[in-house]
Design a protein around this motif. Structure first.
Motif, PDB file in Angstrom:
ATOM      1  N   LEU A 170       0.213  -0.906  -0.203  1.00 33.09           N
ATOM      2  CA  LEU A 170      -0.495   0.203   0.067  1.00 33.09           C
ATOM      3  C   LEU A 170       1.440   1.765   0.139  1.00 33.09           C
ATOM      4  CD1 LEU A 170      -3.021   0.963  -0.298  1.00 33.09           C
ATOM      5  CD2 LEU A 170      -3.167   0.644   2.735  1.00 33.09           C
ATOM      6  N   PRO A 171       1.816   1.665   1.030  1.00 30.43           N
ATOM      7  CA  PRO A 171       2.944   2.748   0.613  1.00 30.43           C
ATOM      8  C   PRO A 171       3.188   3.170  -0.737  1.00 30.43           C
ATOM      9  CG  PRO A 171       3.405   1.645   2.378  1.00 30.43           C
ATOM     10  CD  PRO A 171       2.190   0.186   1.870  1.00 30.43           C
ATOM     11  N   TRP A 172       3.786   2.045  -1.535  1.00 30.74           N
ATOM     12  CA  TRP A 172       4.406   2.119  -2.619  1.00 30.74           C
ATOM     13  C   TRP A 172       3.192   2.620  -3.267  1.00 30.74           C
ATOM     14  CZ3 TRP A 172       9.334   2.548  -2.347  1.00 30.74           C
ATOM     15  CH2 TRP A 172      10.304   1.502  -1.894  1.00 30.74           C
ATOM     16  N   ALA A 173       1.830   2.158  -3.809  1.00 30.38           N
ATOM     17  CA  ALA A 173       0.971   2.061  -3.911  1.00 30.38           C
ATOM     18  C   ALA A 173       0.060   3.557  -4.448  1.00 30.38           C
ATOM     19  CB  ALA A 173      -0.237   1.191  -4.195  1.00 30.38           C
ATOM     20  N   VAL A 174       0.762   4.183  -3.215  1.00 29.38           N
ATOM     21  CA  VAL A 174       0.011   5.608  -2.485  1.00 29.38           C
ATOM     22  C   VAL A 174       1.174   6.394  -3.475  1.00 29.38           C
ATOM     23  CG1 VAL A 174      -0.043   7.114  -0.537  1.00 29.38           C
ATOM     24  CG2 VAL A 174      -1.244   4.694  -0.453  1.00 29.38           C
ATOM     25  N   ARG A 175       2.289   6.240  -2.987  1.00 32.00           N
ATOM     26  CA  ARG A 175       3.269   7.177  -3.756  1.00 32.00           C
ATOM     27  C   ARG A 175       3.365   6.647  -5.714  1.00 32.00           C
ATOM     28  NH1 ARG A 175       9.117   5.426  -3.192  1.00 32.00           N
ATOM     29  NH2 ARG A 175      10.117   7.652  -3.361  1.00 32.00           N
ATOM     30  N   ALA A 176       2.953   6.089  -5.686  1.00 35.56           N
ATOM     31  CA  ALA A 176       2.813   5.869  -7.451  1.00 35.56           C
ATOM     32  C   ALA A 176       1.870   6.631  -7.957  1.00 35.56           C
ATOM     33  CB  ALA A 176       2.729   4.440  -7.458  1.00 35.56           C
ATOM     34  N   ALA A 177       0.731   6.525  -7.086  1.00 36.88           N
ATOM     35  CA  ALA A 177      -0.217   7.298  -7.508  1.00 36.88           C
ATOM     36  C   ALA A 177      -0.182   9.163  -7.659  1.00 36.88           C
ATOM     37  CB  ALA A 177      -2.084   6.782  -6.737  1.00 36.88           C
ATOM     38  N   ALA A 178       0.199   9.270  -6.607  1.00 34.21           N
ATOM     39  CA  ALA A 178       0.532  10.736  -6.453  1.00 34.21           C
ATOM     40  C   ALA A 178       1.028  11.096  -6.968  1.00 34.21           C
ATOM     41  CB  ALA A 178       0.887  10.733  -4.995  1.00 34.21           C
ATOM     42  N   ARG A 179       2.518  10.405  -7.845  1.00 33.62           N
ATOM     43  CA  ARG A 179       3.111  10.532  -9.194  1.00 33.62           C
ATOM     44  C   ARG A 179       2.440  11.141 -10.183  1.00 33.62           C
ATOM     45  NH1 ARG A 179       9.039   8.750  -6.097  1.00 33.62           N
ATOM     46  NH2 ARG A 179       9.219   9.816  -4.657  1.00 33.62           N
ATOM     47  N   GLY A 180       1.839   9.719 -10.321  1.00 29.66           N
ATOM     48  CA  GLY A 180       1.015   9.410 -11.674  1.00 29.66           C
ATOM     49  C   GLY A 180       2.132   8.570 -12.168  1.00 29.66           C
ATOM     50  N   GLY A 181       1.945   8.533 -13.326  1.00 31.45           N
ATOM     51  CA  GLY A 181       1.721   7.260 -14.430  1.00 31.45           C
ATOM     52  C   GLY A 181       1.476   5.794 -14.353  1.00 31.45           C
ATOM     53  N   THR A 182       1.026   5.193 -15.751  1.00 36.86           N
ATOM     54  CA  THR A 182       0.463   4.274 -15.449  1.00 36.86           C
ATOM     55  C   THR A 182       1.403   2.372 -15.152  1.00 36.86           C
ATOM     56  OG1 THR A 182       0.248   3.737 -17.506  1.00 36.86           O
ATOM     57  CG2 THR A 182      -1.457   4.534 -16.623  1.00 36.86           C
ATOM     58  N   VAL A 183       2.744   3.017 -15.199  1.00 31.58           N
ATOM     59  CA  VAL A 183       4.042   2.008 -15.643  1.00 31.58           C
ATOM     60  C   VAL A 183       4.006   1.859 -14.042  1.00 31.58           C
ATOM     61  CG1 VAL A 183       5.764   1.273 -16.588  1.00 31.58           C
ATOM     62  CG2 VAL A 183       4.247   1.976 -18.441  1.00 31.58           C
ATOM     63  N   ARG A 184       4.140   3.230 -13.508  1.00 33.08           N
ATOM     64  CA  ARG A 184       5.142   3.338 -11.574  1.00 33.08           C
ATOM     65  C   ARG A 184       3.519   3.002 -10.644  1.00 33.08           C
ATOM     66  NH1 ARG A 184       5.689   8.685 -12.006  1.00 33.08           N
ATOM     67  NH2 ARG A 184       7.605   8.470 -12.142  1.00 33.08           N
ATOM     68  N   LEU A 185       2.341   3.368 -11.247  1.00 37.00           N
ATOM     69  CA  LEU A 185       1.568   2.655  -9.897  1.00 37.00           C
ATOM     70  C   LEU A 185       1.408   0.809 -10.583  1.00 37.00           C
ATOM     71  CD1 LEU A 185      -0.900   3.085  -8.373  1.00 37.00           C
ATOM     72  CD2 LEU A 185      -2.446   3.679 -10.523  1.00 37.00           C
ATOM     73  N   ALA A 186       0.909   0.598 -11.811  1.00 39.81           N
ATOM     74  CA  ALA A 186       0.928  -1.109 -12.151  1.00 39.81           C
ATOM     75  C   ALA A 186       2.539  -1.846 -11.641  1.00 39.81           C
ATOM     76  CB  ALA A 186       0.539  -1.436 -13.551  1.00 39.81           C
ATOM     77  N   ALA A 187       3.333  -1.536 -11.439  1.00 36.92           N
ATOM     78  CA  ALA A 187       4.393  -2.442 -10.575  1.00 36.92           C
ATOM     79  C   ALA A 187       4.404  -1.794  -9.498  1.00 36.92           C
ATOM     80  CB  ALA A 187       5.687  -1.516 -11.230  1.00 36.92           C
ATOM     81  N   ALA A 188       3.449  -0.681  -8.752  1.00 36.95           N
ATOM     82  CA  ALA A 188       3.681  -1.059  -6.967  1.00 36.95           C
ATOM     83  C   ALA A 188       2.141  -1.675  -6.986  1.00 36.95           C
ATOM     84  CB  ALA A 188       3.249   1.208  -6.849  1.00 36.95           C
ATOM     85  N   LEU A 189       1.256  -1.279  -7.855  1.00 29.13           N
ATOM     86  CA  LEU A 189       0.268  -2.610  -7.675  1.00 29.13           C
ATOM     87  C   LEU A 189       0.222  -4.259  -7.600  1.00 29.13           C
ATOM     88  CD1 LEU A 189      -3.367  -0.059  -8.520  1.00 29.13           C
ATOM     89  CD2 LEU A 189      -2.492  -0.991  -6.165  1.00 29.13           C
ATOM     90  N   LEU A 190       1.024  -4.731  -7.997  1.00 26.94           N
ATOM     91  CA  LEU A 190       1.935  -6.043  -8.060  1.00 26.94           C
ATOM     92  C   LEU A 190       1.504  -6.351  -6.816  1.00 26.94           C
ATOM     93  CD1 LEU A 190       4.131  -5.808 -11.020  1.00 26.94           C
ATOM     94  CD2 LEU A 190       2.575  -6.594 -11.313  1.00 26.94           C
ATOM     95  N   PRO A 191       1.569  -6.777  -6.115  1.00 32.00           N
ATOM     96  CA  PRO A 191       2.144  -7.496  -5.154  1.00 32.00           C
ATOM     97  C   PRO A 191      -0.420  -7.757  -4.764  1.00 32.00           C
ATOM     98  CG  PRO A 191       3.224  -6.089  -4.649  1.00 32.00           C
ATOM     99  CD  PRO A 191       2.695  -5.436  -5.813  1.00 32.00           C
ATOM    100  N   ALA A 192      -0.563  -6.634  -5.073  1.00 30.60           N
ATOM    101  CA  ALA A 192      -2.050  -5.903  -4.603  1.00 30.60           C
ATOM    102  C   ALA A 192      -2.816  -7.332  -4.909  1.00 30.60           C
ATOM    103  CB  ALA A 192      -2.217  -5.183  -4.315  1.00 30.60           C
TER     104      ALA A 192
END
Length: 546
Positions: free
Chosen positions: A154-176
């Motif tokens: 979740l912390p990584w997903a929050v950082r990615a969502a705040a920074r923007g970018g679909t690839v970054r967010l997709a990578a952060a959400l892989l554990p979920a």
């Protein structure tokens, strides 16, 4: 507008100007998470499998889907793929340790983003709090490791969502995504508000367009990563073939696990419905009072951060934390709302276990702890401030060593492996029916620990099992939650029929090829299955082919 001098007054700039080495600054939270994981898991890291409630890992797990709601999709498939490379018991230990490392490193990274001059101590404090609290402990003790994949990421997903970018967010959400439906729902509850509220724009339509443009890519990523479980879940729901019993709201409503009632338990990140998932001694008044005080300090720190610096993700995380607590409170204090929603559409079934959704509140508290420790470093000697890193462990000490032995390991008896080989070696189609007709078992070879029937995970063919639940209440009563699988409901009705009625024909028409029974009288059992062939007899298991 944020003013740097106000931030410095809180001690957010280092007092001594010294900074840890770049390697330690980045790896410190992860190493702390690893140490906390070893301390928490304790005996569960020994030889064999850790089997408790929903945490069921099996040797040589197959790749397949099962009947009913896809609660273990794609987590079971991920484990099966990894077990093709490593022994399944090693895979389990790596996943469990990885939860602590991922959670601690993510919370530390989030604290580093907002406290760049605060040194490593606040990051370690955030890491310790997020990797050692009642939420993580209780969900681990009930075996929901797949949900904790989403919590850890979740912390990584929050950082990615705040920074923007679909690839970054997709990578952060892989554990979920690997964890499946609960992990993704908790992540969506957090990520989507963060993405929506990070947008900037004018009022009215301009503001609405800015929010929409911010949240649409994140919504798309969440939807795509949810497809493995969403498609098999929605197909029976749209056919009106699935059932979600509204009685589950009362069964899984948050409950008090300490002296401050249900609300106090939720605020301190506890309140799970199963009393056997509570950490031993968690209800001790002194420790509960300190945890509540720590919660108040953490919330104050998080709120203060919003006034002083207000990072891009703060409004969204604040909204998600409030929403999560409200969902949890609904099950306890306004159960009619989720009952009505579930009765109207089975797709609202995940709302029944509302305590799951306090995960973003745990992350908000972890950040708030970092803010408080930073202020403490400015007002007190450095060793005193550094000692705050140990506070989360000290206020929940009995989580250590597998919750004082509640987690342990066991080896599957050889007969389980033999039955697995026989069934999986048969190319003929057909399901396996697992008996006795109950979801959870307590095996002597597992130290008497209650665990979901391992047969649900062992076989490369559909397994029919009783996914109905009976949950005890505080007054000694019971709440029965109906089965979700249509085939399980039909077979359950057959089994509940007259004791002398033969079952071979009806079970065959339901697509059953094998019946696996444990702890039954063989003669009585076979009398209801005329024409069936016993394939394997062991001390515990009897396998019959129809």
């Amino acid at each position: 507008m944020w003013r740097p001098f106000r931030f410095a007054r809180l001690g957010f700039a280092g007092r001594d100007g010294a900074a840890p080495g770049p390697v330690l600054a980045r790896t410190g939270p992860a190493l702390l998470g690893l140490a906390l994981g070893v301390l928490a898991l304790g005996p569960a890291l020994g030889p064999g499998f850790a089997l408790r409630y929903d945490m069921v890992f099996v040797p040589n797990p197959p790749l397949r889907l099962n009947d009913g709601f896809p609660r273990a999709v794609p987590s079971d498939q991920v484990v099966a793929l990894l077990s093709a490379l490593l022994p399944a018991e090693i895979v389990q230990k790596l996943i469990l340790l990885g939860l602590f490392v991922l959670a601690a490193s993510g919370a530390g990274a989030l604290a580093r983003d907002v406290l760049p001059g605060g040194g490593i101590v606040p990051r370690l404090a955030a890491a310790a709090f997020y990797a050692w609290n009642a939420y993580l402990a209780q969900r681990l003790l009930i075996g929901q490791w797949a949900l904790l994949l989403g919590y850890a990421g979740l912390p990584w997903a929050v950082r990615a969502a705040a920074r923007g970018g679909t690839v970054r967010l997709a990578a952060a959400l892989l554990p979920a995504a690997a964890g499946g439906f609960q992990a993704m729902l908790v992540s969506a509850l957090t990520v989507l508000p963060v993405a929506a509220l990070r947008g900037r724009g004018g009022g009215g339509g301009g503001r609405a367009r800015a929010v929409l443009s911010s949240v649409a890519p994140s919504l798309g990523v969440v939807a795509v990563l949810s497809l493995p479980w969403l498609v098999p879940a929605l197909v029976p729901v749209l056919r009106a073939d699935a059932a979600a019993d509204p009685a589950g709201v009362a069964a899984f409503a948050p409950r008090a696990d300490g002296p401050f009632g249900t609300l106090g338990s939720l605020l301190t990140l506890g309140g799970i419905w199963n009393s056997h998932a509570v950490v031993p001694g968690q209800d001790m008044p002194a420790l509960a009072a300190v945890r509540l005080a720590l919660t108040l300090v953490a919330v104050a720190g998080f709120v203060r951060l919003g006034f002083v610096r207000r990072p891009a993700w703060w409004p969204g995380l604040a909204a998600a934390a409030c929403a999560g607590v409200l969902i949890a409170c609904a099950g306890a204090f306004a159960p009619g709302v989720p009952r009505a929603l579930i009765g109207w559409w089975a797709g609202f079934g995940p709302l029944r276990d509302g305590q799951v959704y306090v995960a973003p509140f745990a992350l908000a508290q972890a950040v708030g702890v970092a803010v408080a420790v930073t202020a403490l470093r400015a007002a007190m000697p450095a060793p005193v401030a550094a000692a705050a890193v140990a506070v989360p462990v000290l206020v929940l000490p009995t989580f250590a060593l597998g919750a004082f032995g509640r987690l342990g390991t066991a080896e599957y008896p050889e007969e389980w492996r033999r039955v697995q080989a026989v069934v999986n070696g048969d190319p003929a189609p057909g399901a396996l029916l697992s008996l006795p007709w109950s979801a959870y078992r307590a095996f002597s070879w597992n130290g008497g620990r209650v665990v979901l029937d391992p047969a649900t995970k062992m076989f490369a063919r559909p397994v029919v099992w009783n996914d109905a639940l009976v949950v005890g209440t505080g007054g000694g009563g019971q709440i029965r939650v109906a089965a979700e699988s249509p085939r399980a409901r039909r077979i359950g009705a057959l089994l509940a029929g007259p004791a002398a009625s033969p079952l071979t024909g009806p079970l065959t028409r339901e697509g059953v090829r094998y019946v696996l029974a444990g702890g039954v009288d063989e003669n009585t059992f076979l009398s209801r299955l005329p024409g069936a062939t016993p394939v394997y007899r062991g001390r515990e298991l009897l396998l019959v082919r129809l």
